[in-house]
Design an enzyme around this catalytic site. Structure first.
Site, PDB file in Angstrom:
ATOM      1  CE  LYS A  89      15.975  63.692  23.006  1.00  0.00           C
ATOM      2  NZ  LYS A  89      16.500  63.692  21.634  1.00  0.00           N
ATOM      3  CD  GLN A 118      15.925  66.051  18.852  1.00  0.00           C
ATOM      4  OE1 GLN A 118      16.319  65.947  20.004  1.00  0.00           O
ATOM      5  NE2 GLN A 118      15.251  65.087  18.256  1.00  0.00           N
ATOM      6  CG  ASP A 128      21.559  61.018  20.751  1.00  0.00           C
ATOM      7  OD1 ASP A 128      20.767  60.487  21.559  1.00  0.00           O
ATOM      8  OD2 ASP A 128      21.280  62.019  20.077  1.00  0.00           O
TER       9      ASP A 128
END
Ligand code: NDP
Length: 289
Positions: free
Chosen positions: A53, A97, A120
């Site tokens: 990422k 994460q 997200d």
């Protein structure tokens, strides 16, 4: 029949080029898109995802900030960091994460992220907005799948779509997006009585199960579009150590009309959509400034 391969790497490269151009334009106007990534613990797979990422950001001209915490980190410290990032106008996206260590309340952590920076798309408010067709950050993996379907001009209106998996990050939002696009959607899970009955009538079959090579050619309607979300590392056999999807590619490719490979399918698209959400968030922030 040999299926058309839907190349996630090629589509990602094209979209990331467009995103880099947008990021450069925003930066020139004084708003460089910025993503903050929080990693707790030493899970090797999570570390690889975070590395990819951050590398994706760098290549697209998006600034990235990485905050790492040990496995035994205090949840209060991570929540304090999120509050700080929420208040920082130079940060446009915040990503924690997953999975988090067991002593964390994952839901509380995700809800602590400002809705405006939830790139997200996991915050309950974003999920609610998505379900009501309002402007929302769409979770990256199902959003990437929709881009892949668009790239092959898949007819979605009236299509029979079957999603195997009902997780919050893939299956459920996938079903919402396909429904919004006009498909008739069936969501299957571990309690589904006759899975093959459903999969064999799907025009579009999305597998998000987490079981290597679970969907075999005989479960697929000839000509169907098969999207393999799964990422599994084989632990035994001649291919031990290699990645494979939830679909048995070898048998599926002879039946399907189009199929995504693993690796090189949905995986790269997930990161691309994260970059897209970050650029979108920065665009909104620049508009407000
Ligand atoms: P989860 O484990 O959260 O969900 C798996 C789903 O599969 C559950 O809904 C489960 O049903 C269902 N399932 C399990 N066994 C069966 C079965 N025998 N028959 C029918 N359904 C079954 O996984 P995720 O959604 O997080 O991820 C799914 C896969 O996608 C994984 O391989 C993951 O690594 C991958 N992934 C890939 C990403 C990418 O970027 N390409 C991003 C995110 C995930 P039930 O709810 O009843 O338990």
């Amino acid at each position: 029949m040999t299926a058309r391969i839907i190349d996630g790497n090629a589509l990602s490269a094209k979209l990331r080029g467009e995103l880099a151009a947008k990021a450069a334009e925003l930066t020139a106007q004084g708003t460089q898109p910025c993503l903050a990534v929080i990693l707790v613990g030493g899970d090797p797979a999570s570390a690889v995802y975070v590395r990819n990422k951050v590398a994706g950001c760098e290549k697209a001209g998006i600034k990235s900030l990485k905050f790492e915490y040990p496995q035994d980190a205090a949840p209060a410290d991570v929540l304090a960091r999120i509050a700080e990032l929420n208040a920082d106008p130079s940060v446009h996206g915040i990503l924690v994460q997953l999975p988090l260590p067991k002593h964390f309340d994952e839901k509380a952590v995700l809800e602590a992220i400002s809705v405006e920076k939830d790139v997200d798309g996991f915050h309950a408010e974003n999920v609610g907005r998505l379900s009501q067709g309002q402007e929302a950050f769409v979770p990256c993996t199902p959003n990437g799948v929709m881009e892949m379907l668009k790239s092959i001009e898949a007819p979605l209106r009236g299509a029979e779509a079957v999603v195997i998996g009902r997780s919050n990050i893939v299956g459920k939002p996938m079903a919402m997006l396909l429904t919004a696009a006009g498909a008739t959607v069936t969501v299957c899970h571990s309690g589904t009585r006759d899975l093959n009955f459903h999969t064999r009538r799907a025009d579009i079959l999305v597998a998000a199960i987490g079981k290597p090579k679970f969907v075999t050619g005989d479960m697929i309607r000839p000509g169907a579009i098969v999207i393999d979300v799964g990422i599994n590392r084989l632990s035994s056999g001649p291919d031990a150590g290699k990645l494979c999807g939830d679909v048995d590619f070898e048998s599926a490719k002879d039946v399907a009309g189009a199929i995504t490979p693993v690796p090189g399918g949905v995986g790269p698209m997930t990161i691309t959509m994260l970059l897209a959400n970050t650029v979108e968030s920065a665009t909104r922030a620049a508009r407000k400034a």
